[in-house]
Design a protein around this motif. Structure first.
Motif, PDB file in Angstrom:
ATOM      1  N   ILE A  73      27.471 -37.004  43.365  1.00  0.00           N
ATOM      2  CA  ILE A  73      28.015 -37.474  41.956  1.00  0.00           C
ATOM      3  C   ILE A  73      26.992 -38.750  41.641  1.00  0.00           C
ATOM      4  O   ILE A  73      26.820 -39.621  42.194  1.00  0.00           O
ATOM      5  CB  ILE A  73      29.379 -38.110  42.230  1.00  0.00           C
ATOM      6  N   PRO A  74      26.753 -38.578  40.226  1.00  0.00           N
ATOM      7  CA  PRO A  74      26.071 -39.748  39.457  1.00  0.00           C
ATOM      8  C   PRO A  74      26.581 -41.011  39.792  1.00  0.00           C
ATOM      9  O   PRO A  74      27.823 -41.216  39.931  1.00  0.00           O
ATOM     10  CB  PRO A  74      25.958 -39.619  38.097  1.00  0.00           C
ATOM     11  N   SER A  75      25.893 -42.185  40.193  1.00  0.00           N
ATOM     12  CA  SER A  75      26.608 -43.465  40.365  1.00  0.00           C
ATOM     13  C   SER A  75      27.130 -44.150  39.343  1.00  0.00           C
ATOM     14  O   SER A  75      28.124 -45.010  39.563  1.00  0.00           O
ATOM     15  CB  SER A  75      25.350 -44.452  40.877  1.00  0.00           C
ATOM     16  N   HIS A  76      26.995 -43.568  38.119  1.00  0.00           N
ATOM     17  CA  HIS A  76      27.779 -44.126  37.001  1.00  0.00           C
ATOM     18  C   HIS A  76      27.741 -43.215  36.019  1.00  0.00           C
ATOM     19  O   HIS A  76      26.784 -42.089  35.805  1.00  0.00           O
ATOM     20  CB  HIS A  76      26.781 -45.377  36.402  1.00  0.00           C
ATOM     21  N   GLY A  77      28.996 -43.090  35.152  1.00  0.00           N
ATOM     22  CA  GLY A  77      28.939 -42.137  34.202  1.00  0.00           C
ATOM     23  C   GLY A  77      29.504 -42.760  32.921  1.00  0.00           C
ATOM     24  O   GLY A  77      29.967 -43.995  32.961  1.00  0.00           O
ATOM     25  N   LYS A  78      29.703 -41.964  31.833  1.00  0.00           N
ATOM     26  CA  LYS A  78      30.289 -42.163  30.536  1.00  0.00           C
ATOM     27  C   LYS A  78      31.447 -41.494  30.316  1.00  0.00           C
ATOM     28  O   LYS A  78      31.652 -41.323  29.142  1.00  0.00           O
ATOM     29  CB  LYS A  78      29.237 -42.421  29.409  1.00  0.00           C
ATOM     30  N   GLN A  79      32.326 -41.234  31.123  1.00  0.00           N
ATOM     31  CA  GLN A  79      33.337 -40.553  30.771  1.00  0.00           C
ATOM     32  C   GLN A  79      34.423 -40.953  31.548  1.00  0.00           C
ATOM     33  O   GLN A  79      34.226 -41.221  32.945  1.00  0.00           O
ATOM     34  CB  GLN A  79      33.261 -39.065  30.708  1.00  0.00           C
ATOM     35  N   TYR A  80      35.857 -41.057  31.280  1.00  0.00           N
ATOM     36  CA  TYR A  80      37.029 -41.364  32.206  1.00  0.00           C
ATOM     37  C   TYR A  80      38.135 -40.395  31.855  1.00  0.00           C
ATOM     38  O   TYR A  80      38.181 -39.768  30.847  1.00  0.00           O
ATOM     39  CB  TYR A  80      37.487 -42.614  31.788  1.00  0.00           C
ATOM     40  N   GLU A 106      35.816 -49.970  24.642  1.00  0.00           N
ATOM     41  CA  GLU A 106      34.552 -50.777  24.207  1.00  0.00           C
ATOM     42  C   GLU A 106      33.360 -50.290  24.368  1.00  0.00           C
ATOM     43  O   GLU A 106      32.213 -50.678  23.556  1.00  0.00           O
ATOM     44  CB  GLU A 106      34.651 -52.377  24.854  1.00  0.00           C
ATOM     45  N   GLN A 107      32.841 -49.828  25.757  1.00  0.00           N
ATOM     46  CA  GLN A 107      31.727 -49.109  25.727  1.00  0.00           C
ATOM     47  C   GLN A 107      31.337 -47.867  25.334  1.00  0.00           C
ATOM     48  O   GLN A 107      30.267 -47.257  25.520  1.00  0.00           O
ATOM     49  CB  GLN A 107      31.380 -48.948  27.227  1.00  0.00           C
ATOM     50  N   LYS A 108      32.580 -47.418  24.373  1.00  0.00           N
ATOM     51  CA  LYS A 108      32.301 -45.871  23.734  1.00  0.00           C
ATOM     52  C   LYS A 108      32.286 -44.899  24.757  1.00  0.00           C
ATOM     53  O   LYS A 108      31.669 -43.726  24.775  1.00  0.00           O
ATOM     54  CB  LYS A 108      31.125 -45.770  22.764  1.00  0.00           C
ATOM     55  N   TYR A 109      32.908 -45.004  26.038  1.00  0.00           N
ATOM     56  CA  TYR A 109      32.908 -43.791  26.887  1.00  0.00           C
ATOM     57  C   TYR A 109      33.754 -42.829  26.315  1.00  0.00           C
ATOM     58  O   TYR A 109      34.790 -42.983  25.453  1.00  0.00           O
ATOM     59  CB  TYR A 109      33.464 -44.330  28.263  1.00  0.00           C
ATOM     60  N   SER A 110      33.403 -41.515  26.806  1.00  0.00           N
ATOM     61  CA  SER A 110      34.315 -40.336  26.197  1.00  0.00           C
ATOM     62  C   SER A 110      35.423 -40.209  27.255  1.00  0.00           C
ATOM     63  O   SER A 110      35.351 -40.400  28.385  1.00  0.00           O
ATOM     64  CB  SER A 110      33.557 -39.311  26.303  1.00  0.00           C
ATOM     65  N   SER A 111      36.590 -39.979  26.602  1.00  0.00           N
ATOM     66  CA  SER A 111      37.924 -39.404  27.215  1.00  0.00           C
ATOM     67  C   SER A 111      37.890 -37.794  27.463  1.00  0.00           C
ATOM     68  O   SER A 111      37.696 -37.255  26.437  1.00  0.00           O
ATOM     69  CB  SER A 111      39.135 -39.913  26.439  1.00  0.00           C
ATOM     70  N   ARG A 112      37.679 -37.668  28.795  1.00  0.00           N
ATOM     71  CA  ARG A 112      37.833 -36.189  29.065  1.00  0.00           C
ATOM     72  C   ARG A 112      38.839 -35.703  30.062  1.00  0.00           C
ATOM     73  O   ARG A 112      38.868 -36.209  31.195  1.00  0.00           O
ATOM     74  CB  ARG A 112      36.497 -35.631  29.770  1.00  0.00           C
ATOM     75  N   TYR A 113      39.975 -35.308  29.751  1.00  0.00           N
ATOM     76  CA  TYR A 113      41.064 -35.093  30.559  1.00  0.00           C
ATOM     77  C   TYR A 113      41.790 -33.590  30.238  1.00  0.00           C
ATOM     78  O   TYR A 113      42.230 -33.372  29.126  1.00  0.00           O
ATOM     79  CB  TYR A 113      42.437 -35.997  30.536  1.00  0.00           C
ATOM     80  N   ILE A 114      41.686 -32.910  31.420  1.00  0.00           N
ATOM     81  CA  ILE A 114      42.136 -31.445  31.219  1.00  0.00           C
ATOM     82  C   ILE A 114      43.540 -31.262  31.695  1.00  0.00           C
ATOM     83  O   ILE A 114      44.265 -30.601  30.968  1.00  0.00           O
ATOM     84  CB  ILE A 114      41.379 -30.441  32.052  1.00  0.00           C
ATOM     85  N   GLY A 115      43.924 -32.347  32.704  1.00  0.00           N
ATOM     86  CA  GLY A 115      45.278 -32.113  33.190  1.00  0.00           C
ATOM     87  C   GLY A 115      45.194 -31.205  34.421  1.00  0.00           C
ATOM     88  O   GLY A 115      46.404 -30.828  34.788  1.00  0.00           O
ATOM     89  N   SER A 116      44.159 -30.509  34.854  1.00  0.00           N
ATOM     90  CA  SER A 116      44.027 -30.127  35.931  1.00  0.00           C
ATOM     91  C   SER A 116      43.204 -30.715  36.800  1.00  0.00           C
ATOM     92  O   SER A 116      41.948 -30.988  36.781  1.00  0.00           O
ATOM     93  CB  SER A 116      43.446 -28.599  35.727  1.00  0.00           C
ATOM     94  N   LEU A 117      43.914 -31.252  38.058  1.00  0.00           N
ATOM     95  CA  LEU A 117      43.069 -32.151  38.902  1.00  0.00           C
ATOM     96  C   LEU A 117      41.643 -31.795  39.385  1.00  0.00           C
ATOM     97  O   LEU A 117      40.589 -32.306  39.396  1.00  0.00           O
ATOM     98  CB  LEU A 117      43.885 -32.436  40.119  1.00  0.00           C
ATOM     99  N   VAL A 118      41.627 -30.474  39.892  1.00  0.00           N
ATOM    100  CA  VAL A 118      40.333 -30.011  40.447  1.00  0.00           C
ATOM    101  C   VAL A 118      39.457 -29.863  39.279  1.00  0.00           C
ATOM    102  O   VAL A 118      38.360 -30.257  39.324  1.00  0.00           O
ATOM    103  CB  VAL A 118      40.662 -28.389  41.022  1.00  0.00           C
ATOM    104  N   ALA A 119      39.772 -29.386  38.192  1.00  0.00           N
ATOM    105  CA  ALA A 119      38.899 -29.280  37.046  1.00  0.00           C
ATOM    106  C   ALA A 119      38.360 -30.491  36.488  1.00  0.00           C
ATOM    107  O   ALA A 119      37.005 -30.819  36.312  1.00  0.00           O
ATOM    108  CB  ALA A 119      39.466 -28.418  35.729  1.00  0.00           C
TER     109      ALA A 119
END
Length: 329
Positions: free
Chosen positions: A203-210, A233-246
């Motif tokens: 896994i990359p040590s840092h990402g830009k999505q939560y 504030e950092q303009k990270y992207s919100s990425r939430y599927i609602g399926s934990l594994v995915a």
């Protein structure tokens, strides 16, 4: 035609497992067979999901031990995995999200315990969103010749012999670790085999999505709220599927962080420690990431009940470190 024939077929899961047995000089093949049993059940469940129709989709009309509405495919997946593990003979006891008590397999001399969520995110099947299976494998502590015990099942995450997940999406993938790195295998249905597609996953040590349910942010601990404000504030992207594994799988590949913290509604969190948090935490750490409940390392937590719930913050190591700092302010 000759060029096509020259291309390698790839490394199958079975062959990969056999090669890796040398990492366990004390092993006699049972863990390898157990992983094959999980893969067999995964193939069957993948088939059931891909051909789901009105007879298998939708609610079963009752709740499981968690108080959650059971889907028909929850029960189908549970039956398939339990049957494969019972018939494989390497497991003496199973803990499943779909069963209140320990499932005794009758294999009293077997050396292993499996804790699993047979079909995580199953409510998403009706809308064709990826779902998954999560599993954790422990060596039994009790003597053979008897059923597995509660003590066998309530082990810390640090005691896991192996852990993994199966993602049923555009393709079916099996990702697992035995404590020697993380490897991913993609299912080729025309050949009936899992092939190594993602060796030595990191896994990359840092990402830009939560990834979290933003609707609940006001009920999260203040430290989490403040960290999420920082993400915005950092303009990270919100990425939430609602399926934990995915959600976890995407962050594993691309870098990011996943939250399901304690909240006003779920004061001890909602995810289950034994068969959701522990296996994913083991995978995350083996891939170079981290997993915490906000304060304590997930793998250091001592389970006290089969279906104990736990907060989870998991993902890229630098992002987790920053969350820890916010939680201590």
């Amino acid at each position: 035609m000759n060029d096509a024939l020259a291309l390698p077929v790839g490394t199958t899961l079975d062959r990969f497992i056999m090669r890796k047995q040398e990492e366990f000089p004390y092993a006699t093949g049972e863990l390898s067979q157990l992983l094959r049993d999980m893969a067999l059940a995964a193939k069957i469940v993948s088939r059931e999901i891909s051909r789901a129709d009105q007879a298998t989709m939708g609610s079963f009309g009752q709740q499981n031990v968690q108080g959650e509405e059971q889907q028909k495919l929850d029960l189908i997946a549970n039956i398939r995995f339990v049957r494969a593990l019972r018939n494989g003979g390497e497991v003496c006891a199973i803990v499943s999200e779909e069963e209140e008590d320990i499932i005794h397999t009758g294999n009293t001399n077997a050396k292993y315990i499996v804790a699993m969520d047979p079909l995580d995110g199953s409510s998403n099947i009706d809308v064709n969103i990826p779902v998954g299976t999560i599993f954790s494998i422990y060596r039994r502590l009790s003597e053979g010749g008897q059923n597995g015990t509660l003590e066998d099942c309530l082990q810390k995450g640090t005691q896991q012999a192996a852990a993994g997940y199966i993602l049923y999406g555009a393709s079916t993938m099996l990702v697992y670790t035995t404590g020697h790195g993380v490897n991913g295998f993609t299912y080729e249905p025309s050949l009936g085999e899992f092939f190594l597609s993602h060796p030595n996953m990191k896994i990359p040590s840092h990402g830009k999505q939560y990834s979290c349910n933003d609707a609940n942010v006001s009920n999260f601990p203040l430290g989490i709220q403040n960290y999420l404000a920082f993400c915005r504030e950092q303009k990270y992207s919100s990425r939430y599927i609602g399926s934990l594994v995915a959600d976890f799988h995407r962050n594993l590949l691309k870098g990011g962080i996943y939250f399901y913290p304690a909240s006003a509604k779920n004061k001890t969190g909602k995810l289950r420690l034994l068969y959701e948090c522990n296996p994913l935490a083991f995978i995350a750490e083996q891939a170079g990431g981290q997993a915490t409940d906000g304060i304590e390392r997930i793998l250091d937590k001592t389970p006290t009940a089969l279906h104990e719930r736990c907060p989870l913050v998991i993902g890229s190591s630098e992002m987790i470190e920053k969350v820890k700092k916010y939680m201590t302010l």
